[in-house]
Design an enzyme around this catalytic site. Structure first.
Site, PDB file in Angstrom:
ATOM      1  N   HIS A 163      36.370  46.728  42.096  1.00 19.49           N
ATOM      2  CA  HIS A 163      37.580  45.954  42.393  1.00 19.49           C
ATOM      3  C   HIS A 163      38.805  46.527  41.696  1.00 19.49           C
ATOM      4  O   HIS A 163      39.925  46.080  41.944  1.00 19.49           O
ATOM      5  CB  HIS A 163      37.381  44.460  42.112  1.00 19.49           C
ATOM      6  CG  HIS A 163      37.517  44.030  40.695  1.00 19.49           C
ATOM      7  ND1 HIS A 163      36.431  43.826  39.856  1.00 19.49           N
ATOM      8  CD2 HIS A 163      38.606  43.744  39.943  1.00 19.49           C
ATOM      9  CE1 HIS A 163      36.866  43.426  38.684  1.00 19.49           C
ATOM     10  NE2 HIS A 163      38.177  43.366  38.699  1.00 19.49           N
ATOM     11  N   GLY A 216      42.552  42.818  33.067  1.00 22.10           N
ATOM     12  CA  GLY A 216      42.850  44.114  32.480  1.00 22.10           C
ATOM     13  C   GLY A 216      41.644  44.735  31.779  1.00 22.10           C
ATOM     14  O   GLY A 216      41.644  45.906  31.445  1.00 22.10           O
ATOM     15  N   ASP A 217      40.613  43.927  31.547  1.00 26.47           N
ATOM     16  CA  ASP A 217      39.388  44.449  30.923  1.00 26.47           C
ATOM     17  C   ASP A 217      38.371  44.894  31.966  1.00 26.47           C
ATOM     18  O   ASP A 217      37.401  45.595  31.633  1.00 26.47           O
ATOM     19  CB  ASP A 217      38.742  43.384  30.033  1.00 26.47           C
ATOM     20  CG  ASP A 217      39.575  43.073  28.806  1.00 26.47           C
ATOM     21  OD1 ASP A 217      40.106  44.022  28.212  1.00 26.47           O
ATOM     22  OD2 ASP A 217      39.693  41.891  28.440  1.00 26.47           O
TER      23      ASP A 217
HETATM   24  N1  ARG Z   1      38.645  40.581  37.018  1.00 25.44           N
HETATM   25  C1  ARG Z   1      39.348  40.774  35.781  1.00 25.44           C
HETATM   26  C2  ARG Z   1      40.083  42.111  35.782  1.00 25.44           C
HETATM   27  O1  ARG Z   1      40.394  42.591  36.834  1.00 25.44           O
HETATM   28  C3  ARG Z   1      38.519  40.590  34.555  1.00 25.44           C
HETATM   29  C4  ARG Z   1      37.585  39.470  34.655  1.00 25.44           C
HETATM   30  C5  ARG Z   1      36.884  39.153  33.423  1.00 25.44           C
HETATM   31  N2  ARG Z   1      37.104  37.791  33.203  1.00 25.44           N
HETATM   32  C6  ARG Z   1      36.455  37.061  32.345  1.00 25.44           C
HETATM   33  N3  ARG Z   1      36.822  35.829  32.190  1.00 25.44           N
HETATM   34  N4  ARG Z   1      35.431  37.555  31.666  1.00 25.44           N
HETATM   35  O2  ARG Z   1      40.465  42.647  34.774  1.00 25.44           O
END
Ligand code: ARG
Length: 258
Positions: A74, A212-213
């Site tokens: 993604h 961002g992670d």
């Molecule tokens: N989808 C998010 C991104 O694109 C990070 C999702 C991680 N979220 C979480 N609550 N662990 O960076």
């Protein structure tokens, strides 16, 4: 008059406290601590020309071979030419620190499914290999993901004010076991699958990976256990982080890495 003012102040105080509690600042990598580039040399930042942040920080990634970076599918939906990879730069404002490479090719797992987030994996080929940088090996045992182990997640993502922006953070996130996430409202509907995901974090909202992670490493015993994939909000009580599990797809990924 004074009495009325005091009463009003009390009401105001009560309502602000109430709001503060409801919209409590969510600590990744909310709630994490600073990490150095030396302790996580294989952790990389994926930049994107379209990223709104000044640093162009977009997602995380993992160096798995001198010229190959694993990240989330993604994160990798655009043309290779829009991406870049930064290694060795804990603080993204240190423009002279670390290495940069353009991306020459993007491979997205052919079974990546945007409906249920399954197979959230992509492999980027670097135009300029990062020779000499330690790479991270892939976990190949499906048994490594079990309740009670405590892997560490790394990333430059949002901290919700619990740390500086655009700075490498790490957080030890307990593996809560598949049953925990399978039982959470909306998680199965959103695609949580025991055989393909890892459920890790804190049910009390202590900390989590965040925007961002994604695509960044979840590391256990010196091997890559998973990639940051999704979650409801960040560090929301009762909603832990969901990671894409490496072991079930390690063979497929390794075919892209040689
Ligand atoms: N989808 C998010 C991104 O694109 C990070 C999702 C991680 N979220 C979480 N609550 N662990 O960076």
């Amino acid at each position: 008059m004074v009495k009325r003012a005091v009463a009003l102040i009390a009401v105001l105080l009560l309502s602000t406290t109430g709001t503060a509690a409801a919209e409590r600042i969510k600590p990744l990598v909310v709630g994490g601590t600073l990490a150095s580039a030396a302790e996580a040399p294989w952790a990389v930042v994926l930049t994107n020309k379209a990223a709104v942040r000044e640093s162009k920080r977009w997602c995380g990634g993992v160096l798995v071979a001198p010229d190959k970076v694993l990240t989330a599918a993604h994160c990798a939906g655009q043309a290779a030419s829009s991406y870049g990879v930064i290694q060795g730069r804990a603080s993204l404002t240190d423009l002279e620190v670390g290495r940069f490479s353009a991306v020459s090719k993007v491979w997205v797992h052919p079974k990546y499914d945007t409906e249920n987030n399954r197979n959230d994996f992509a492999v980027l080929t670097l135009a300029k290999p990062m020779t000499g940088v330690p790479v991270l090996g892939l976990e190949t045992s499906a048994k490594a993901d079990r309740r009670g182990v405590v892997p560490t997640v790394y990333g430059w993502g949002n901290t919700s004010g619990t740390g500086p922006e655009d700075t490498l953070q790490k957080l030890a996130v307990p593996d809560l076991g598949d049953a925990t996430c399978a039982g959470i409202d909306g998680y199965t509907e959103n695609g949580y699958t025991a055989a393909a995901n890892i459920c890790a974090g804190f049910l009390d909202g202590t900390g989590d990976a965040c925007q961002g992670d994604s695509g960044g490493p979840l590391v256990l015993n010196g091997r890559l256990l998973g990639l940051v994939s999704w979650g409801k909000g960040c560090a929301e009580p009762r909603y832990p982080g969901v990671y894409a599990e490496i072991a079930p797809v390690a063979k497929t990924l390794l075919e892209q890495v040689r």
